[in-house]
Write an enzyme that holds these catalytic residues in place. Structure first.
Site, short mmCIF file in Angstrom:
data_model
loop_
_atom_site.label_atom_id
_atom_site.label_comp_id
_atom_site.label_asym_id
_atom_site.label_seq_id
_atom_site.Cartn_x
_atom_site.Cartn_y
_atom_site.Cartn_z
CG ASP A 1 66.70 -11.86 -24.97
OD1 ASP A 1 66.82 -10.79 -25.62
OD2 ASP A 1 66.08 -12.85 -25.38
CB SER B 1 63.37 -14.32 -31.57
OG SER B 1 63.26 -12.93 -31.65
CG HIS C 1 67.36 -12.43 -28.83
ND1 HIS C 1 66.15 -12.57 -28.19
CD2 HIS C 1 67.09 -12.46 -30.16
CE1 HIS C 1 65.18 -12.64 -29.09
NE2 HIS C 1 65.72 -12.58 -30.29
#
Length: 377
Positions: free
Chosen positions: A154, A40, A189
């Site tokens: 995600d 991320s 995610h």
């Protein structure tokens, strides 16, 4: 053993280091094979490091990341380019989907937001930054190795952003078997592991979930896959048992101005050093692993620095793993947090200053100096 003097780190849920050691050079580290990875914001930042310091960094493993300069506002809509928080809004609504609905409801009537970032825009930002001597020559990327992962489920960083990142590397010359793209896994995610082996105050997450500690059980060993791809020569087929005492806390404050809160760097960082790397002729390699937002030790204890799986492969392959750490920061005047970093993300949209994506950016320079210290440059 001089570099081991100081407080040794024994991390388990909630453990802290009272007086961290000064970061010292590792005798067995060579002067080549520096690679980076992250999840991320850590992936955006690892990519940023790769581009800016491409003379030193030779490969990147990126999970749920996006292209260089992604937060720099596009030409359209016009209001993003002139808005005082234009980069923040672009990061939250174009590169990611963290606040797209909010931004569209608040200002979308001024001009429709782009659906995704574009590789052309990323290349333009790269070229402009290079022309200003802010980064190394992007031509250095062409012979590097890159491993990209993006889950199909995600909803934080959309797969389309990951596709732009892959195309950015192709345009930079990273092609063939040097570029690995994993984009068909039904993951949310998080950082994929084959099994979450450690203890945690958080519940174990399935592959499609998106919640702290953002380490998800996908029956995929992302740490092992990316390290094997980035460092294929002589890579051991099986991991080894990592040793807790080899995960060491060190004082990060000497690498930035601790009085500058906008640096958003924690007092303590961590490094895993296999015992074999104490020997000067060990031929060890260095890897920098960057946590995501709300995934630093302050937020999730050791669930990333110990349980993401890097250290067992590091032990088997003589890899030193550096785990720099951020901390949350919000200006006192900024009740909404638009100008700060409340979730402890790495800076890929400029909250620490205008040079955030350049070699001289406060976080960029801090991590680069840590690398130099470990390698005795």
């Amino acid at each position: 053993m001089r570099w081991l003097l100081g407080t040794l780190m024994c991390l388990w849920a909630g453990a802290v280091v009272a007086q961290p050691a000064r970061l010292q050079a590792v005798p067995g580290l060579g002067q080549d094979s520096v690679t980076v990875s992250g999840l991320s914001s850590g992936a955006f930042f690892a990519h940023q490091l790769h581009v800016a310091f491409s003379r030193v960094i030779e490969g990147a493993g990126l999970v749920a990341g996006g292209p260089y300069g992604c937060a720099e506002p596009p030409d359209e809509p016009w209001w993003l380019a002139i808005h005082p928080y234009g980069r923040t809004l672009t990061a939250l609504s174009v590169c990611t989907r963290v606040a797209r609905d909010t931004v569209e409801a608040w200002a979308g009537w001024w001009g429709e937001l782009p659906e995704v970032p574009t590789v052309e825009r990323a290349i333009t930002v790269t070229d402009v930054t290079r022309a200003g001597a802010g980064i190394d020559d992007p031509a250095n990327l062409a012979d590097d190795r890159v491993w990209l992962f993006h889950g199909t489920r995600d909803t934080v960083v959309p797969p389309a952003t990951g596709a732009v990142l892959a195309e950015y590397y192709r345009r930079a010359g990273v092609t063939g078997d040097r570029l690995a793209v994993v984009s068909t896994v039904s993951a949310g995610h998080g950082f994929p592991v084959d099994d979450f082996r450690g203890e945690s105050r958080f519940r174990k997450l399935t592959c499609a979930e998106q919640a702290p500690p953002f380490v998800v059980d996908c029956d995929r060993d992302a740490a092992g896959e990316l390290l094997r791809h980035l460092l294929p020569d002589g890579f051991a087929g099986m991991p080894a048992e990592p040793r807790r005492e080899r995960l060491i806390g060190f004082d990060q404050r000497e690498f930035f101005d601790a009085g500058t809160k906008s640096a958003s760097l924690a007092d303590i960082g961590y490094v895993y050093v296999p015992a074999a790397c104490d020997s000067a002729d060990a031929g060890c390699r260095l890897h920098v692993a960057l946590h995501g937002c709300s995934q630093n030790v302050e937020a999730v204890d050791d669930d990333f620095v110990w349980d993401a799986g890097y250290n067992r492969w590091a032990e088997a392959n003589r890899i030193v793993v550096l785990y720099p750490q951020t901390t949350g920061w919000t200006p006192a005047w900024d009740a909404l947090g638009w100008g700060g970093n409340p979730q402890g993300c790495w800076d890929w949209w400029g909250y620490s200053g205008e040079a955030y994506a350049e070699r001289g950016g406060v976080q960029m320079q801090a991590v680069r100096t840590m690398i130099a210290r470990l390698r005795a440059e």
